[in-house]
Design an enzyme around this catalytic site. Structure first.
Site, PDB file in Angstrom:
ATOM      1  N   HIS A  61     -73.340  52.274  46.934  1.00 25.33           N
ATOM      2  CA  HIS A  61     -72.196  51.821  46.482  1.00 25.33           C
ATOM      3  C   HIS A  61     -70.907  51.995  47.308  1.00 25.33           C
ATOM      4  O   HIS A  61     -69.979  50.923  47.270  1.00 25.33           O
ATOM      5  CB  HIS A  61     -71.848  52.633  45.109  1.00 25.33           C
ATOM      6  N   GLY A  67     -67.534  47.534  52.801  1.00 25.57           N
ATOM      7  CA  GLY A  67     -68.361  48.208  54.003  1.00 25.57           C
ATOM      8  C   GLY A  67     -68.445  49.808  53.839  1.00 25.57           C
ATOM      9  O   GLY A  67     -67.798  50.345  52.920  1.00 25.57           O
ATOM     10  N   SER A  71     -64.285  54.078  50.848  1.00 26.07           N
ATOM     11  CA  SER A  71     -63.318  53.854  49.919  1.00 26.07           C
ATOM     12  C   SER A  71     -63.569  54.056  48.513  1.00 26.07           C
ATOM     13  O   SER A  71     -62.808  54.344  47.641  1.00 26.07           O
ATOM     14  CB  SER A  71     -63.283  52.147  50.035  1.00 26.07           C
ATOM     15  N   HIS A 183     -84.889  53.320  43.909  1.00 26.93           N
ATOM     16  CA  HIS A 183     -85.248  53.769  42.458  1.00 26.93           C
ATOM     17  C   HIS A 183     -86.403  54.657  42.353  1.00 26.93           C
ATOM     18  O   HIS A 183     -86.743  54.724  40.989  1.00 26.93           O
ATOM     19  CB  HIS A 183     -85.085  52.520  41.475  1.00 26.93           C
ATOM     20  N   SER A 238     -93.867  58.649  38.577  1.00 23.22           N
ATOM     21  CA  SER A 238     -93.805  58.901  39.926  1.00 23.22           C
ATOM     22  C   SER A 238     -92.380  59.335  40.345  1.00 23.22           C
ATOM     23  O   SER A 238     -91.824  59.311  41.453  1.00 23.22           O
ATOM     24  CB  SER A 238     -94.273  57.804  40.655  1.00 23.22           C
ATOM     25  N   ASP A 243     -91.984  57.248  47.083  1.00 22.73           N
ATOM     26  CA  ASP A 243     -93.020  56.345  47.579  1.00 22.73           C
ATOM     27  C   ASP A 243     -93.022  54.915  46.996  1.00 22.73           C
ATOM     28  O   ASP A 243     -92.027  54.476  46.307  1.00 22.73           O
ATOM     29  CB  ASP A 243     -94.196  57.013  47.069  1.00 22.73           C
TER      30      ASP A 243
HETATM   31  C1  HEM Z   1     -79.510  44.890  42.887  1.00 20.80           C
HETATM   32  C2  HEM Z   1     -79.442  46.157  43.105  1.00 20.80           C
HETATM   33  C3  HEM Z   1     -79.171  47.367  42.192  1.00 20.80           C
HETATM   34  C4  HEM Z   1     -78.911  47.401  40.913  1.00 20.80           C
HETATM   35  C5  HEM Z   1     -78.390  46.340  39.978  1.00 20.80           C
HETATM   36  C6  HEM Z   1     -78.882  48.849  40.517  1.00 20.80           C
HETATM   37  C7  HEM Z   1     -78.634  49.374  39.311  1.00 20.80           C
HETATM   38  C8  HEM Z   1     -78.811  50.678  38.902  1.00 20.80           C
HETATM   39  C9  HEM Z   1     -78.577  51.125  37.737  1.00 20.80           C
HETATM   40  C10 HEM Z   1     -78.044  50.627  36.390  1.00 20.80           C
HETATM   41  C11 HEM Z   1     -78.931  52.598  37.635  1.00 20.80           C
HETATM   42  C12 HEM Z   1     -78.647  53.724  36.636  1.00 20.80           C
HETATM   43  C13 HEM Z   1     -77.154  54.285  36.991  1.00 20.80           C
HETATM   44  C14 HEM Z   1     -77.089  55.311  35.872  1.00 20.80           C
HETATM   45  O1  HEM Z   1     -77.540  55.244  34.966  1.00 20.80           O
HETATM   46  O2  HEM Z   1     -76.377  56.296  36.273  1.00 20.80           O
HETATM   47  C15 HEM Z   1     -79.226  52.943  39.076  1.00 20.80           C
HETATM   48  C16 HEM Z   1     -79.560  54.075  39.575  1.00 20.80           C
HETATM   49  C17 HEM Z   1     -79.723  54.407  40.915  1.00 20.80           C
HETATM   50  N1  HEM Z   1     -80.009  53.372  41.904  1.00 20.80           N
HETATM   51 FE1  HEM Z   1     -79.649  51.522  41.697  1.00 20.80          FE
HETATM   52  N2  HEM Z   1     -79.378  49.545  41.513  1.00 20.80           N
HETATM   53  C18 HEM Z   1     -79.336  48.548  42.503  1.00 20.80           C
HETATM   54  C19 HEM Z   1     -79.539  48.884  43.992  1.00 20.80           C
HETATM   55  C20 HEM Z   1     -79.700  50.102  44.471  1.00 20.80           C
HETATM   56  C21 HEM Z   1     -79.562  50.345  46.070  1.00 20.80           C
HETATM   57  C22 HEM Z   1     -79.794  49.465  46.983  1.00 20.80           C
HETATM   58  C23 HEM Z   1     -79.879  51.939  45.801  1.00 20.80           C
HETATM   59  C24 HEM Z   1     -80.067  52.774  47.220  1.00 20.80           C
HETATM   60  C25 HEM Z   1     -80.491  52.292  48.363  1.00 20.80           C
HETATM   61  C26 HEM Z   1     -79.712  52.285  44.590  1.00 20.80           C
HETATM   62  C27 HEM Z   1     -80.197  53.663  44.248  1.00 20.80           C
HETATM   63  C28 HEM Z   1     -80.170  54.147  43.083  1.00 20.80           C
HETATM   64  C29 HEM Z   1     -80.474  55.533  42.703  1.00 20.80           C
HETATM   65  C30 HEM Z   1     -81.090  56.553  43.867  1.00 20.80           C
HETATM   66  C31 HEM Z   1     -80.393  55.831  41.172  1.00 20.80           C
HETATM   67  C32 HEM Z   1     -80.492  56.858  40.616  1.00 20.80           C
HETATM   68  C33 HEM Z   1     -79.174  57.556  40.397  1.00 20.80           C
HETATM   69  C34 HEM Z   1     -79.049  58.686  39.463  1.00 20.80           C
HETATM   70  O3  HEM Z   1     -80.219  59.397  39.276  1.00 20.80           O
HETATM   71  O4  HEM Z   1     -78.083  59.395  39.165  1.00 20.80           O
HETATM   72  N3  HEM Z   1     -79.753  51.297  43.805  1.00 20.80           N
HETATM   73  N4  HEM Z   1     -79.407  51.835  39.854  1.00 20.80           N
END
Ligand code: HEM
Ligand SMILES: *[C@@H]1O[C@H](CO)[C@@H](O)[C@H](O)[C@H]1NC(C)=O
Length: 320
Positions: A61, A67, A71, A183, A238, A243
Site C-alpha cells: 500500500h 512510490g 507516505s 494472499h 493453506s 506457497d
Molecule cells: C489487485 C490488487 C489487490 C487487491 C484488490 C487486494 C485486496 C485485499 C483485501 C480486500 C484484503 C483484506 C484486507 C482486510 O480485510 O484487512 C487484502 C489483504 C492482504 N493483502 Fe491484498 N490486495 C491486492 C494486492 C496485494 C498485493 C500486491 C500484496 C502484497 C504484495 C497484498 C498483500 C496482502 C496481504 C498480506 C493481506 C492480508 C492482510 C491481513 O491479514 O491483515 N495484496 N488484500
C-alpha cells in the site's frame, strides 16, 4: 571551465543513478539496521502471527501511492492513511517501534520507507517464504494526501482495471498474479466479502466462479447482514504456509477475495496461474518463489526517492 565541465558531468552522473537502490545501503552508516528491523518483526510476529501479513500488505500500500516513500505512515486527518483504499491497513506501530530503536543507534540515517521494505522481506521470511536481499536507499516523501490514494486497486474492480493499475506502476500481468499470491498468508474482513457473496456485480446473488462446495462455507463465515469485522483466511486451507497453493485455490474456485478470483477470468493472467502447475513445471519452472521475489523487488522500486530527494524522518508518523 574545467570545473564547470566536471560539475556538469558529476550532476549528470548523479542524475543517471537517481532511483537506484543498492543492497547494503546502510552497511557502513548503520551496520545493524537490518538486524534491528528483523528482530522487531520477529518479536511482533511471535506475539501475533498475522502481523507478518499485515506488514507485507503495508509495504504494498505504501508503494502504490507516490512510490515506496513512507507516505502511508504519516498521521493526521487529511493524511493518506485515512483513504478508503487503505481500509484495514495496519502495522504502523511496528514500523515506528523499529524506527525508535534505529534512532537510538544511528540517528537520522534509516528511512521509514526502507524500514517497511525490510519488514516486508522479514515478514515473508518468518512465514517460511523465500529469503532475499532487499535493496535500500529509499528516502521518505514529504507529501501525504488522502486524495492521492483513490487509485488503490479495490476488491470489486474488473480484471482489466487491475491490469491497468499495475501497468501504470510498471508491473506486468505476471507481476499482478504473482504479487496477489501474497494472499497466501493473511486474512480478510467479511466487509470485503459482502458483494461477492450476496450481490456479485449487482446480480443479487453470489460470484458464479465460487466452487459450489465452497460457497456454503463462505456464507457461513460471513452471513448476510452479519458482523463485517469477522476475519477469515484468504488462502483457504493453506493460510499458514507461504506457497503457491493460493494460485491453485484460485484456479479451482476456492479464491476468497473477488479480486483473486478475477485473475482466473482473463486469458493472460489465467495463463500465468496455469504456468505454475504445468506438467513439468516442478522441474523446469517457472518457479513461484523465485518469481515472487523478482516481483517484490520490482514493487519495492516503484517511484522511489533517492539521493537528495525527500528526507530521512525522525519519526515515521510525521514529517521533519
Ligand atoms: C489487485 C490488487 C489487490 C487487491 C484488490 C487486494 C485486496 C485485499 C483485501 C480486500 C484484503 C483484506 C484486507 C482486510 O480485510 O484487512 C487484502 C489483504 C492482504 N493483502 Fe491484498 N490486495 C491486492 C494486492 C496485494 C498485493 C500486491 C500484496 C502484497 C504484495 C497484498 C498483500 C496482502 C496481504 C498480506 C493481506 C492480508 C492482510 C491481513 O491479514 O491483515 N495484496 N488484500
Ligand atoms: C491534496 O490534494 C488535493 C488534490 O490535488 C488538493 O486539492 C489538496 O489541497 C491537497 N491537500 C493537502 C492537505 O495538501
Amino acid at each position: 571551465m574545467a570545473l564547470l565541465l566536471s560539475l556538469v558531468t558529476l550532476c549528470c552522473f548523479l542524475g543517471s543513478t537517481q532511483g537506484q537502490l543498492i543492497e547494503g545501503f546502510y552497511s557502513s552508516t548503520c551496520p545493524n539496521a537490518e538486524q534491528i528491523v528483523s528482530s522487531v518483526v520477529r518479536e511482533a510476529v511471535s506475539s501475533d502471527r498475522n502481523i507478518a501479513a499485515v506488514l507485507l500488505r503495508l509495504h504494498f500500500h505504501d508503494c502504490f501511492v507516490q512510490g515506496c516513500d513512507g507516505s502511508i505512515l504519516i498521521d493526521g486527518s487529511t493524511a493518506e492513511k485515512h483513504a478508503f483504499g487503505h481500509q484495514g491497513v495496519g502495522g504502523f506501530e511496528i514500523i515506528e517501534r523499529a524506527k525508535t530503536r534505529l534512532e537510538t543507534v544511528c540517528q537520522g540515517v534509516v528511512s521509514c520507507a526502507d524500514i517497511m521494505a525490510m519488514a516486508a522481506r522479514d515478514a515473508i521470511a518468518v512465514s517460511n517464504g523465500p529469503v532475499y536481499a532487499v535493496s535500500t536507499g529509499r528516502r521518505d516523501g514529504r507529501v501525504s494526501n488522502i486524495s492521492f490514494a483513490s487509485d488503490m486497486p479495490e476488491v470489486g474492480e474488473s480484471i482489466q482495471s487491475f491490469k491497468d493499475k499495475f501497468r501504470q506502476k510498471g508491473l506486468s500481468e505476471k507481476d499482478l498474479v504473482v504479487l496477489n499470491a501474497a494472499h497466501t498468508i493473511g486474512t480478510t474482513a467479511c466487509f470485503f466479502m459482502t458483494e461477492r457473496l450476496y450481490n456479485f456485480r449487482g446480480s443479487g446473488s453470489a460470484d458464479p466462479t465460487i466452487n459450489p462446495t465452497f460457497l456454503p462455507e463462505l456464507k457461513a463465515k460471513c452471513p448476510q447482514n452479519g458482523d463485517v469485522n469477522v476475519r477469515l483466511p484468504i488462502d483457504r486451507g493453506s493460510e499458514n504456509k507461504f506457497d503457491s497453493q493460493v494460485l491453485k485455490n484460485i484456479r479451482d474456485g476456492f479464491a476468497v477475495l473477488q479480486s483473486d478470483a478475477s485473475l482466473y477470468t482473463d486469458e493472460e493472467t489465467k495463463r500465468v496461474i496455469d504456468s505454475y502447475f504445468g506438467f513439468l513445471s516442478t522441474i523446469i519452472g517457472p518457479f513461484f518463489e523465485r518469481d515472487f521475489v523478482e516481483s517484490m523487488v520490482k514493487m519495492g522500486n516503484i517511484g522511489v526517492k533517492t539521493g537528495s530527494e525527500g528526507e530521512i524522518r525522525r519519526v515515521c508518523g510525521a514529517f521533519n
